[in-house]
Design an enzyme around this catalytic site. Structure first.
Site, PDB file in Angstrom:
ATOM      1  N   GLY A  89      -0.514  42.743 -24.156  1.00  0.00           N
ATOM      2  CA  GLY A  89      -0.272  42.923 -22.729  1.00  0.00           C
ATOM      3  C   GLY A  89      -1.473  43.471 -21.980  1.00  0.00           C
ATOM      4  O   GLY A  89      -2.621  43.095 -22.234  1.00  0.00           O
ATOM      5  N   SER A  90      -1.225  44.413 -21.081  1.00  0.00           N
ATOM      6  CA  SER A  90      -2.252  44.876 -20.141  1.00  0.00           C
ATOM      7  C   SER A  90      -3.430  45.570 -20.793  1.00  0.00           C
ATOM      8  O   SER A  90      -4.477  45.741 -20.164  1.00  0.00           O
ATOM      9  CB  SER A  90      -1.617  45.820 -19.112  1.00  0.00           C
ATOM     10  OG  SER A  90      -0.678  45.129 -18.317  1.00  0.00           O
TER      11      SER A  90
END
Length: 582
Positions: free
Chosen positions: A304-305
Site C-alpha cells: 500500500g502507501s
C-alpha cells in the site's frame, strides 16, 4: 558240593571271531571325533576368533553415545536466549517391574506424582510384560530425576540428557525457535544454525548385562565436542518491550495478529522481531499454526502507501519533479484505461511533498504515469522487492513483483501506491534503509556485527534526504502518521492501510494496517516497521493503529541505545490523524 565249571567257548556268540577292522574302525572314529573337537576349538579360539568376538559384542557390547552440550544462543549483550541444562529421562523394563508387591505399588503411586502423570497412564506404559524397553517420560528436571532414583524401583531406570531452556519465553520465540526431544533444531535460529549449535557427540564402547548395566568398558572413549555459542544481533530488552507493546495493541484493537521489526539503520542488524500470537518455546502443548507462524518473515501483503516514497524518489532522482512541483489532484479521482483511482478526500492542488504528506493516490499516480514501467520495476527490485532476503533464517519469503513487460497502464498506476505487488514486513523494514543510508539499501543480519554494512545504491544521497524530509512531514502535523511522533526524538515514516485479499478478491471489512519509519530523522539510527492484521475495534488505518506502537518502540529503543534526544519539547499530536487513501 562240586562247582560247575563254565566253558565260555560253549556260547556260539562268544565263540565267533570278531573282525579286526571293526575294532580299528571304532578306535579311528573316536580319534576322528577328538580331532574334530580339537579342530573346532582351534578354529573358535585361533583362526575364527575375530568372528566369534564380533558375535559376542553384538549380543553384549554396546556403543554409548556421549551427548555434546548444545551451544548457547546469546543476545547482543551476552544475555542468554537459549541454553541446555541436564535432564533425567526415565525408561523401564516392564517385565521386571514387580506390580504384585504392595510396597512396589506404593512406590509406583509416588513415581506417578513425580512424573506429573496419572497413575493409570503409568500403569498402561508398564502393562506389557513382553517389552524389554519403554520410555516412561523424557527430559524431567534433574532434581526430579534424583528423587525418582531414591525410590529404587526394580525395572525403572534413567538416562542423563539435556533439555533447552528459553529465559525470554514467548517474547523471543519466533527468533530463537526450539528443539525437539532429541535436541535437534525445529524452528528459528535453533534450526538455522543447528549444525553449529549441536556440536559432535562422543562415544564409549562398553559391555552391558541384560538389565542394561555397564559391566566393563572396552576400547577407547571418544569425548564429545560441545556446540558453538551463537551471539545474535537481537537486544533482549528491545525485543521484550516491542513484543509487549505489540501484544497490547493487538488486544486493544481486537486484531487477528501483529508483527514488529526493529533494524539498526547503520549495520543492518536486527534488534527485534516479534509476532503476536506467540508461544512459550519449552511448553508447546496444544501449539497451533497461528502461534507458530513467524508472520514478519513468512506473511506477504500488498504494502500500500508505504510504496509511495519509492515512486516519488524515482521521479526526484530522474529530474521529472522537484519537492515543490505542483500536482493537481482535483477532483480527488483519476481514470486509467477505464478504472477509477480515488483518494479518501479531494486534496486539490498539492506539492510533491504534499502528495506524500497527505498520502494521495491520485497525486502518486499522476507522477508515476510520467515514467516508464521499466524504471519503476528496476527501482523496486533494487530496493529488495521481489527478491529473497539474504537472511540465514528458515521460512524467509520472496514476495511478488511481476516483470514490467506484463504491466498494464492501470497496474503501473496501482503499483505506484503499493497494490499489485507483495512483500513481507521484514522486506518493508529493510527497504527503508535506502532513505536512512544516503540512498543505499543495506543487507540485514541476525548475527551481531560491529562493521557498517556495505549498501547497494538505489538513489542519490540528495534524493534520499529529500524523501526523508517528506516522511517527516507525513508523520507530523497534517500528515497521516501523526501518532508516530515520539517524545524527545524526531521521526519520519509512512503509514499504510490495505484491504486483505481472500483468493482473487478483496475481503469486505478486513484490513492490514502498518507503519514503517525511522528516527532520529536527520541521522537515522533505527528503522521500525509495525503491522496489525485485521483490527476490528472501529479503527483500521495504519496511522491510528500501527503508528502508536512505532512511537513507543522508537522512544524506548533509542533510549536503550544511548541516543541523545534531538527535540527539546513534546511534539503536538492532534486527536485524529489524516486518513490515508486505501
Amino acid at each position: 558240593m562240586s562247582r560247575r565249571s563254565v566253558v565260555y567257548t560253549a556260547s556260539p556268540l562268544l565263540a565267533s571271531k570278531t573282525p579286526v577292522w571293526r575294532s580299528k574302525f571304532i578306535v579311528a572314529a573316536i580319534a576322528l571325533g577328538f580331532l574334530g573337537l580339537a579342530g573346532r576349538a582351534a578354529y573358535v579360539q585361533v583362526f575364527g576368533n575375530a568372528f566369534f568376538q564380533r558375535q559376542g559384542e553384538v549380543r553384549f557390547a554396546r556403543t554409548l553415545e556421549l551427548p555434546a552440550n548444545r551451544g548457547k544462543i546469546l543476545d547482543r549483550n551476552g544475555l542468554i536466549l537459549a541454553s541446555s541444562v541436564p535432564a533425567a529421562s526415565i525408561w523401564a523394563i516392564p517385565e521386571d517391574v514387580e506390580h504384585d508387591k504392595p510396597e512396589v505399588q506404593a512406590k509406583l503411586k509416588e513415581l506417578a506424582k513425580l512424573l506429573d502423570m496419572p497413575l493409570a497412564e503409568l500403569q498402561k506404559k508398564l502393562a506389557d510384560e513382553d517389552k524389554t524397553f519403554v520410555w516412561v517420560k523424557r527430559q524431567l528436571d534433574w532434581d526430579v530425576g534424583q528423587q525418582i532414583a531414591k525410590l529404587d524401583i526394580k525395572g525403572i531406570y534413567q538416562r542423563k540428557e539435556y533439555k533447552r531452556q528459553y529465559p525470554e519465553g514467548e517474547a523471543a520465540a519466533h527468533v530463537v525457535g526450539f528443539t525437539n526431544v532429541e535436541d535437534h533444531g525445529q524452528e528459528g535460529m535453533e534450526l538455522a544454525f543447528d549444525k553449529d549449535l549441536a556440536g559432535k557427540p562422543g562415544s564409549r564402547r562398553v559391555i552391558k548385562d541384560r538389565l542394561g548395566r555397564v559391566v566393563e568398558g572396552v576400547g577407547e572413549t571418544v569425548p564429545p565436542v560441545d556446540g558453538k555459542d551463537m551471539q545474535l544481533s537481537i537486544d533482549s530488552k528491545v525485543q521484550f518491550f516491542a513484543y509487549q507493546k505489540l501484544r497490547d495493541q493487538v488486544t486493544a484493537h481486537k486484531a487477528k495478529a501483529g508483527s514488529v521489526v526493529v533494524l539498526d539503520a547503520h549495520t543492518g542488524e536486527l534488534l527485534a522481531l516479534a509476532n503476536y500470537p506467540s508461544y512459550v518455546p519449552d511448553k508447546r502443548q496444544n501449539l497451533t499454526g497461528e502461534q507458530l507462524r513467524n508472520r514478519a518473515l513468512t506473511d506477504v501483503f500488498e504494502p500500500g502507501s508505504t510504496m509511495k516514497p519509492f515512486t516519488i524518489g524515482l521521479a526526484l532522482e530522474t529530474g521529472r519533479v522537484r519537492p515543490d512541483t505542483i500536482v493537481d489532484t482535483n477532483p480527488g479521482r483519476i481514470t486509467i484505461t477505464g478504472s477509477t483511482i480515488s483518494d479518501t478526500h479531494n486534496y486539490g492542488v498539492l506539492t510533491v511533498e504534499g502528495v506524500i504528506q497527505k498520502s494521495s493516490n491520485v497525486g502518486t499516480t499522476k507522477i508515476a504515469m510520467q515514467m516508464p514501467a521499466r524504471e519503476m520495476w528496476e527501482t523496486f527490485s533494487a530496493a529488495g522487492f521481489g527478491q529473497k532476503p539474504q537472511l540465514h533464517f528458515p521460512g524467509v519469503v520472496t514476495g511478488r513483483l511481476r516483470p514490467y513487460k506484463t504491466w498494464r497502464p492501470v497496474e503501473q498506476a496501482t503499483m505506484s501506491y503499493g497494490y499489485g505487488l507483495s512483500a513481507s514486513l521484514f522486506q518493508m523494514a529493510r527497504s527503508y534503509t535506502v532513505f536512512a543510508n544516503g540512498g543505499r539499501v543495506i543487507p540485514a543480519t541476525m548475527l551481531k556485527t560491529s562493521e557498517p554494512a556495505v549498501g547497494v545504491p538505489v538513489f542519490s544521497e540528495r534524493t534520499a534526504d529529500q524523501v526523508r524530509k517528506m516522511l517527516q512531514m507525513a508523520a507530523g502535523p497534517g500528515g497521516t502518521g501523526q501518532k508516530a511522533q515520539t517524545l524527545g526524538y524526531s521521526v519520519g515514516g509512512k503509514s499504510g492501510t490495505a484491504r486483505k485479499q481472500v483468493g482473487k478478491n478483496y475481503a469486505s471489512g478486513k484490513y492490514r494496517a502498518w507503519f514503517t519509519g525511522m528516527a532520529p530523522i536527520d541521522k537515522p539510527r533505527i528503522i521500525v516497521a509495525v503491522m496489525i492484521d485485521e483490527p476490528s475495534a472501529g479503527q483500521v488505518y495504519g496511522g491510528l493503529v500501527a503508528a502508536p506502537v512505532f512511537s513507543e518502540v522508537v522512544q524506548q529503543t533509542l533510549r536503550m541505545m544511548g541516543v541523545q534526544p534531538d527535540m527539546a519539547v513534546k511534539p503536538q499530536i492532534v486527536a485524529n490523524a489524516v486518513e490515508e487513501s486505501l
